[in-house]
Design a protein around this motif. Sequence first.
Motif, mmCIF file in Angstrom:
data_model
loop_
_atom_site.group_PDB
_atom_site.id
_atom_site.type_symbol
_atom_site.label_atom_id
_atom_site.label_comp_id
_atom_site.label_asym_id
_atom_site.label_seq_id
_atom_site.Cartn_x
_atom_site.Cartn_y
_atom_site.Cartn_z
ATOM 1 N N PRO A 1 -7.835 -0.408 8.507
ATOM 2 C CA PRO A 1 -8.147 -1.611 9.293
ATOM 3 C C PRO A 1 -6.961 -2.555 9.494
ATOM 4 C CG PRO A 1 -9.206 -1.696 7.125
ATOM 5 C CD PRO A 1 -8.462 -0.403 7.194
ATOM 6 N N ASP A 2 -5.860 -2.325 8.770
ATOM 7 C CA ASP A 2 -4.633 -3.103 9.041
ATOM 8 C C ASP A 2 -3.951 -2.430 10.232
ATOM 9 O OD1 ASP A 2 -5.122 -4.809 6.987
ATOM 10 O OD2 ASP A 2 -3.740 -3.849 5.585
ATOM 11 N N LEU A 3 -4.338 -2.859 11.402
ATOM 12 C CA LEU A 3 -3.968 -2.100 12.598
ATOM 13 C C LEU A 3 -2.473 -2.098 12.894
ATOM 14 C CD1 LEU A 3 -6.987 -3.253 14.759
ATOM 15 C CD2 LEU A 3 -6.781 -1.179 13.397
ATOM 16 N N TRP A 4 -1.799 -3.175 12.532
ATOM 17 C CA TRP A 4 -0.364 -3.237 12.830
ATOM 18 C C TRP A 4 0.406 -2.161 12.085
ATOM 19 C CZ3 TRP A 4 -1.907 -5.620 8.414
ATOM 20 C CH2 TRP A 4 -0.995 -5.826 7.399
ATOM 21 N N LYS A 5 -0.187 -1.685 10.971
ATOM 22 C CA LYS A 5 0.497 -0.646 10.182
ATOM 23 C C LYS A 5 0.511 0.701 10.900
ATOM 24 C CE LYS A 5 -0.399 -2.679 5.682
ATOM 25 N NZ LYS A 5 -1.274 -2.616 4.504
ATOM 26 N N ARG A 6 -0.346 0.846 11.907
ATOM 27 C CA ARG A 6 -0.359 2.118 12.639
ATOM 28 C C ARG A 6 0.993 2.400 13.294
ATOM 29 N NH1 ARG A 6 -6.249 3.503 14.645
ATOM 30 N NH2 ARG A 6 -7.228 2.735 12.773
ATOM 31 N N ALA A 7 1.742 1.334 13.564
ATOM 32 C CA ALA A 7 3.061 1.513 14.184
ATOM 33 C C ALA A 7 3.961 2.363 13.303
ATOM 34 C CB ALA A 7 3.701 0.146 14.423
ATOM 35 N N ALA A 8 3.770 2.269 11.972
ATOM 36 C CA ALA A 8 4.641 2.997 11.043
ATOM 37 C C ALA A 8 4.537 4.505 11.256
ATOM 38 C CB ALA A 8 4.278 2.653 9.605
ATOM 39 N N ALA A 9 3.361 4.970 11.699
ATOM 40 C CA ALA A 9 3.186 6.408 11.921
ATOM 41 C C ALA A 9 4.105 6.899 13.039
ATOM 42 C CB ALA A 9 1.729 6.710 12.269
ATOM 43 N N TYR A 10 4.564 5.978 13.865
ATOM 44 C CA TYR A 10 5.449 6.347 14.985
ATOM 45 C C TYR A 10 6.825 5.720 14.830
ATOM 46 C CZ TYR A 10 0.912 7.753 16.358
ATOM 47 O OH TYR A 10 -0.309 8.358 16.338
ATOM 48 N N ARG A 11 7.067 5.190 13.640
ATOM 49 C CA ARG A 11 8.353 4.563 13.319
ATOM 50 C C ARG A 11 8.758 3.509 14.331
ATOM 51 N NH1 ARG A 11 12.160 8.624 9.906
ATOM 52 N NH2 ARG A 11 10.520 9.326 8.527
ATOM 53 N N MET A 12 7.771 2.722 14.736
ATOM 54 C CA MET A 12 8.102 1.608 15.610
ATOM 55 C C MET A 12 7.735 0.302 14.902
ATOM 56 S SD MET A 12 5.130 1.578 18.550
ATOM 57 C CE MET A 12 5.437 3.144 19.290
ATOM 58 N N ARG A 13 8.238 -0.798 15.397
ATOM 59 C CA ARG A 13 7.901 -2.075 14.774
ATOM 60 C C ARG A 13 6.432 -2.384 14.967
ATOM 61 N NH1 ARG A 13 11.934 -6.675 16.755
ATOM 62 N NH2 ARG A 13 10.751 -7.961 15.292
ATOM 63 N N GLY A 14 5.804 -2.860 13.906
ATOM 64 C CA GLY A 14 4.409 -3.263 13.978
ATOM 65 C C GLY A 14 4.265 -4.610 13.310
ATOM 66 N N GLU A 15 3.709 -5.577 14.025
ATOM 67 C CA GLU A 15 3.576 -6.910 13.442
ATOM 68 C C GLU A 15 2.169 -7.426 13.633
ATOM 69 O OE1 GLU A 15 6.653 -9.649 14.343
ATOM 70 O OE2 GLU A 15 8.205 -8.202 13.766
ATOM 71 N N ARG A 16 1.760 -8.280 12.708
ATOM 72 C CA ARG A 16 0.462 -8.937 12.855
ATOM 73 C C ARG A 16 0.706 -10.434 12.899
ATOM 74 N NH1 ARG A 16 -4.823 -7.940 9.136
ATOM 75 N NH2 ARG A 16 -3.582 -8.826 7.485
ATOM 76 N N VAL A 17 0.016 -11.073 13.826
ATOM 77 C CA VAL A 17 0.236 -12.496 14.020
ATOM 78 C C VAL A 17 -1.110 -13.203 14.136
ATOM 79 C CG1 VAL A 17 0.352 -12.421 16.560
ATOM 80 C CG2 VAL A 17 1.712 -14.086 15.338
#
Length: 391
Positions: free
Chosen positions: A239-255
């Motif tokens: 449910p921490d959706l911004w962490k999904r970016a890590a699966a594609y090695r892109m920046r993921g941020e939550r604001v």
Amino acid sequence: MTTATPRKSTRKARRPAAESDPAQDPGAAPEQGLLADRTDAEASTVESRIAATDPESLRELYRDMLFVRRFEERTAQAYQQARIGGYCHLNLGEEATVVGLGAAMRPTDYLFTNYREHGYALAKGIEPGRVMAELYGRSTGTSKGWGGSMHMYDTATRLLGGYAIVGGQVPLAIGAALAIDYRGEDDVVVCQMGEGTTNIGAFHESLNIAALWHLPVVFLVINNYTGMGTTVEKSSAEPDLWKRAAAYRMRGERVDGTDVLAVRDAASDLIESARREGKPALLEAVSHRLKGHSVVDPAKYRTSEAVSEAREHDPITLWHARLLAAGVLSEESAATIEAEVTEKVAAAVEFAESSPHPDPSSLFDYTYATPVPGELRRLPADPLFPAAAAV
Ligand SMILES: Cc1ncc(C[n+]2csc(CCOP(=O)(O)OP(=O)(O)O)c2C)c(N)n1
């Protein structure tokens, strides 16, 4: 035999050096330096952001958010009066995300959204009358009255839709980002969606391609906690959706999606990085839906605690209080803004009400590539070209 002309790409120019890019270094910890949760910003951070911004811009953000709020309230009213038909989803409670994003984008950047897009159409700079006219199904609307609430489209301001199919906009958005890259332009695509969309297969395929090909795209996920009536915890294993970016090695941020300056700054940072370096990114904006999924949803599945929490996080009430405390807004200037906004919404409604309905003969004009006669009273099984069928 002809040989294909090699395509011109700016990827090399944009691509950062391998050693400085975790996405290029298979040995690097994927989440290192790529993930950031900014939702726990101290109150002092919010105050210092306000202090660092010029007062007129702060009031403008207030005016823009209030405009989206009043526009959407008026839309709900017109729907109840049967002036608007079809599906209709409002941005009530999400105004800070809508306006913060608008402030971060250049006018030439492209925006793709889901069906909850009235506010985004306004933030992109489309004439409010044309947005309201589309809701009313009038020929002066953004899609000549044939699209309605979920299908706003405007090439001039680069709002490339308005998509009713959950996730439908995501592959199209990376296609637009690929076109920008191919042409060597420096525009960026922002692809907005709800949190429910992050479990659609096309979302993952698109993030993968965007990262592999260094496409200038920012995926903006509005996490309003519920996809229709299903909570994010029930539908998402992570449910921490911004962490999904890590699966594609892109920046993921939550604001914090209720803090307009926080959204503007986070979006601006990611958009500029996509523009300069071709680094795609994912931004999750945590927001609250003040009403049901659509105007006809009484949201009986919501607990009274969830409703109270959403009200406590009303971005406009919060911003109003912050600006009063900072001495940037007075009750008198707030009343003046309220009057201006009310008048602008009334003008949009007046424009829509006085606009003509589209001619039924134009029903198929923008639907099919080949001509289809727009006949009245033809039933689905009837031949399209009766004369040809009789031969
Ligand atoms: C492919 C597809 N499946 C199901 C639906 C029905 N549907 C419409 S909206 C919605 C929920 C989407 O939630 P979310 O992505 O969080 O967006 P929000 O409504 O919160 O903006 C669903 C399941 C649809 N439109 N398209």
